[in-house]
Design a protein around this motif. Structure first.
Motif, PDB file in Angstrom:
ATOM      1  N   LEU A 132       0.824  -1.212   0.000  1.00  0.00           N
ATOM      2  CA  LEU A 132       0.000   0.000   0.000  1.00  0.00           C
ATOM      3  C   LEU A 132       0.858   1.262   0.000  1.00  0.00           C
ATOM      4  O   LEU A 132       0.527   2.254  -0.650  1.00  0.00           O
ATOM      5  N   ALA A 133       1.966   1.207   0.711  1.00  0.00           N
ATOM      6  CA  ALA A 133       2.810   2.398   0.808  1.00  0.00           C
ATOM      7  C   ALA A 133       3.659   2.609  -0.438  1.00  0.00           C
ATOM      8  O   ALA A 133       3.939   3.749  -0.815  1.00  0.00           O
ATOM      9  N   LEU A 134       4.054   1.526  -1.069  1.00  0.00           N
ATOM     10  CA  LEU A 134       5.031   1.644  -2.153  1.00  0.00           C
ATOM     11  C   LEU A 134       4.405   1.713  -3.544  1.00  0.00           C
ATOM     12  O   LEU A 134       5.054   2.164  -4.478  1.00  0.00           O
ATOM     13  N   MET A 135       3.172   1.251  -3.668  1.00  0.00           N
ATOM     14  CA  MET A 135       2.540   1.236  -4.990  1.00  0.00           C
ATOM     15  C   MET A 135       1.438   2.297  -5.050  1.00  0.00           C
ATOM     16  O   MET A 135       0.958   2.782  -4.027  1.00  0.00           O
ATOM     17  N   ASP A 136       1.017   2.642  -6.263  1.00  0.00           N
ATOM     18  CA  ASP A 136      -0.033   3.651  -6.415  1.00  0.00           C
ATOM     19  C   ASP A 136      -1.420   3.052  -6.250  1.00  0.00           C
ATOM     20  O   ASP A 136      -2.370   3.756  -5.924  1.00  0.00           O
ATOM     21  N   ASP A 137      -1.556   1.765  -6.526  1.00  0.00           N
ATOM     22  CA  ASP A 137      -2.849   1.108  -6.338  1.00  0.00           C
ATOM     23  C   ASP A 137      -2.622  -0.373  -6.036  1.00  0.00           C
ATOM     24  O   ASP A 137      -1.723  -0.995  -6.617  1.00  0.00           O
ATOM     25  N   VAL A 138      -3.419  -0.891  -5.127  1.00  0.00           N
ATOM     26  CA  VAL A 138      -3.322  -2.308  -4.765  1.00  0.00           C
ATOM     27  C   VAL A 138      -4.724  -2.886  -4.725  1.00  0.00           C
ATOM     28  O   VAL A 138      -5.620  -2.317  -4.113  1.00  0.00           O
ATOM     29  N   GLU A 139      -4.899  -4.002  -5.390  1.00  0.00           N
ATOM     30  CA  GLU A 139      -6.217  -4.635  -5.422  1.00  0.00           C
ATOM     31  C   GLU A 139      -6.019  -6.136  -5.216  1.00  0.00           C
ATOM     32  O   GLU A 139      -5.140  -6.732  -5.841  1.00  0.00           O
ATOM     33  N   ILE A 140      -6.831  -6.711  -4.347  1.00  0.00           N
ATOM     34  CA  ILE A 140      -6.726  -8.150  -4.097  1.00  0.00           C
ATOM     35  C   ILE A 140      -8.067  -8.786  -4.420  1.00  0.00           C
ATOM     36  O   ILE A 140      -9.091  -8.404  -3.847  1.00  0.00           O
ATOM     37  N   LYS A 141      -8.031  -9.713  -5.370  1.00  0.00           N
ATOM     38  CA  LYS A 141      -9.274 -10.363  -5.788  1.00  0.00           C
ATOM     39  C   LYS A 141      -9.190 -11.851  -5.527  1.00  0.00           C
ATOM     40  O   LYS A 141      -8.261 -12.522  -5.980  1.00  0.00           O
ATOM     41  N   GLU A 142     -10.199 -12.358  -4.824  1.00  0.00           N
ATOM     42  CA  GLU A 142     -10.252 -13.795  -4.595  1.00  0.00           C
ATOM     43  C   GLU A 142     -11.230 -14.436  -5.555  1.00  0.00           C
ATOM     44  O   GLU A 142     -12.347 -13.943  -5.731  1.00  0.00           O
ATOM     45  N   GLY A 143     -10.790 -15.485  -6.191  1.00  0.00           N
ATOM     46  CA  GLY A 143     -11.662 -16.205  -7.109  1.00  0.00           C
ATOM     47  C   GLY A 143     -11.770 -17.664  -6.715  1.00  0.00           C
ATOM     48  O   GLY A 143     -11.196 -18.079  -5.702  1.00  0.00           O
ATOM     49  N   GLU A 144     -12.499 -18.427  -7.521  1.00  0.00           N
ATOM     50  CA  GLU A 144     -12.688 -19.851  -7.199  1.00  0.00           C
ATOM     51  C   GLU A 144     -11.384 -20.630  -7.340  1.00  0.00           C
ATOM     52  O   GLU A 144     -11.159 -21.626  -6.669  1.00  0.00           O
ATOM     53  N   CYS A 145     -10.541 -20.164  -8.258  1.00  0.00           N
ATOM     54  CA  CYS A 145      -9.315 -20.916  -8.538  1.00  0.00           C
ATOM     55  C   CYS A 145      -8.083 -20.328  -7.876  1.00  0.00           C
ATOM     56  O   CYS A 145      -6.978 -20.839  -8.057  1.00  0.00           O
ATOM     57  N   GLY A 146      -8.257 -19.241  -7.149  1.00  0.00           N
ATOM     58  CA  GLY A 146      -7.090 -18.646  -6.520  1.00  0.00           C
ATOM     59  C   GLY A 146      -7.270 -17.159  -6.296  1.00  0.00           C
ATOM     60  O   GLY A 146      -8.349 -16.603  -6.460  1.00  0.00           O
ATOM     61  N   THR A 147      -6.185 -16.524  -5.929  1.00  0.00           N
ATOM     62  CA  THR A 147      -6.203 -15.104  -5.605  1.00  0.00           C
ATOM     63  C   THR A 147      -5.286 -14.355  -6.563  1.00  0.00           C
ATOM     64  O   THR A 147      -4.217 -14.853  -6.925  1.00  0.00           O
ATOM     65  N   THR A 148      -5.720 -13.173  -6.969  1.00  0.00           N
ATOM     66  CA  THR A 148      -4.874 -12.322  -7.801  1.00  0.00           C
ATOM     67  C   THR A 148      -4.654 -10.992  -7.097  1.00  0.00           C
ATOM     68  O   THR A 148      -5.608 -10.329  -6.678  1.00  0.00           O
TER      69      THR A 148
END
Lengths: 156, 112
Positions: A132-148
Motif C-alpha cells: 500500500l505504501a510503495l505502490m499507487d494502487d493495490v487490489e486483491i481479488k479472490e476467485g474460485e481458482c485462486g487469488t490475484t
C-alpha cells in the motif's frame, strides 16, 4: 519460451519490444510462471527489475516494485499454495501509458493480516502495508481458482 | 543472490555484516545467527546493512524477533544503514522508532 526450466510466455502488443528509454512508451506484456518456492523469489525480482528498468523507472521505484511483488509472491507461497511446491504462481507485468500493472496469481486463498503498526513489535503483517505504501494502487481479488493481487505503479 | 553473514566482536558488541539479499528464503539464516548470539549471551548486537541490496518484511520480522530476544536480557540491536531504499522500509513500518540507526559502525558502537 522456456527459461531456466520455467514456462515463460511473452506477448507483445506492438511489434517492437521496449528496450531503451527512447521507445519505452510502447506497451509491453510479459509473464513469468514459477513453482511456489521461496528460492524462486530472486528470479521474480530479477524479472520485474529488468522490465521496470526497460520501462524507465527510477532505481527507487524499481526497489518499490521489487519489494511489493516479492511480498505478494511470498504471501502466495505461504497461503496460496495448498499443494506446496506443486502449486504455481504467475506474474504478469504490463506497461502501458506510463503505468506498470503487475498481477500475481496463485492457486489458493489470500490471508490478509492486520498490519503491524508503528512500534508494535510484531514479527509479521507488514507485507500489505508495504504494498500500500510503495505502490499507487493495490487490489486483491479472490476467485474460485485462486487469488490475484494487482499492483499499479505510475512512472513519474 | 544468497545472504552472507560475517560476525565480528568489537568492544562489548557483536557486529553482523550482511551481504546480499534478505527475503523469505534467506531470512531464516539471519534468524538462526541472531538466536545463536543470544544463546552465547551476546546481547549487544549491531547489524550492518550497508551491503544489503534487498530486504523485505520477512527480514524486518527477523530483526524484530532478535530485538525482542536481546531486550529480554536488557540488550539492544542497533543498525548501520545509509541506503535510502532500505531506510525507506524501516520508515514505512515505523521501525525507525524502534531500532537506533547509525551511519557508521563506530557510531553504532557508541550508541548501542
Amino acid at each position: 519460451m522456456v527459461v531456466n526450466g520455467e514456462i515463460r510466455t511473452m506477448i507483445k502488443k506492438n511489434t517492437h519490444k521496449v528496450n531503451s528509454r527512447d521507445d519505452r512508451k510502447q506497451p509491453i506484456i510479459e509473464s513469468l510462471e514459477i513453482q511456489s518456492q521461496g528460492r524462486k523469489l530472486l528470479e521474480v525480482r530479477q524479472f520485474v527489475e529488468k522490465l521496470a528498468a526497460e520501462c524507465g523507472y527510477s532505481q527507487s521505484d524499481i526497489f518499490d516494485i521489487k519489494v511489493s511483488v516479492g511480498e505478494a509472491c511470498a504471501n502466495a507461497i505461504e497461503h496460496g499454495s495448498p499443494r506446496g511446491k506443486r502449486n504455481r504462481i504467475k506474474i504478469v507485468f504490463e506497461f502501458i501509458d506510463d503505468c506498470a500493472i503487475i498481477k500475481i496469481s496463485d492457486e489458493g486463498v489470500f490471508k490478509p493480516r492486520f498490519p503491524a503498526l508503528d512500534t508494535q513489535l510484531n514479527y509479521r503483517g507488514r507485507g500489505i502495508p508495504f504494498m500500500l505504501a510503495l505502490m499507487d494502487d493495490v487490489e486483491i481479488k479472490e476467485g474460485e481458482c485462486g487469488t490475484t493481487v494487482r499492483l499499479v505503479k505510475i512512472r513519474n | 543472490m544468497d545472504l552472507k553473514i560475517d560476525v565480528e566482536e568489537k568492544e562489548e558488541a557483536v557486529i553482523l555484516k550482511l551481504d546480499g539479499e534478505v527475503d523469505v528464503y534467506t531470512a531464516p539464516k539471519l534468524k538462526s545467527r541472531l538466536i545463536d548470539l543470544v544463546d552465547q549471551s551476546k546481547f549487544k548486537i549491531i547489524v550492518n546493512l550497508e551491503n544489503i541490496d534487498f530486504m523485505d518484511s520477512s527480514g524486518l520480522g527477523v530483526l524484530v524477533g532478535g530485538l525482542k530476544r536481546v531486550r529480554s536480557h536488557d540488550g539492544a540491536i542497533a543498525l548501520v544503514c545509509t541506503q535510502e531504499n532500505i531506510l525507506k522500509i524501516f520508515r514505512i513500518t515505523g521501525l525507525v522508532k524502534v531500532f537506533p540507526i547509525f551511519e557508521t559502525e563506530s557510531q553504532a558502537l557508541q550508541g548501542v
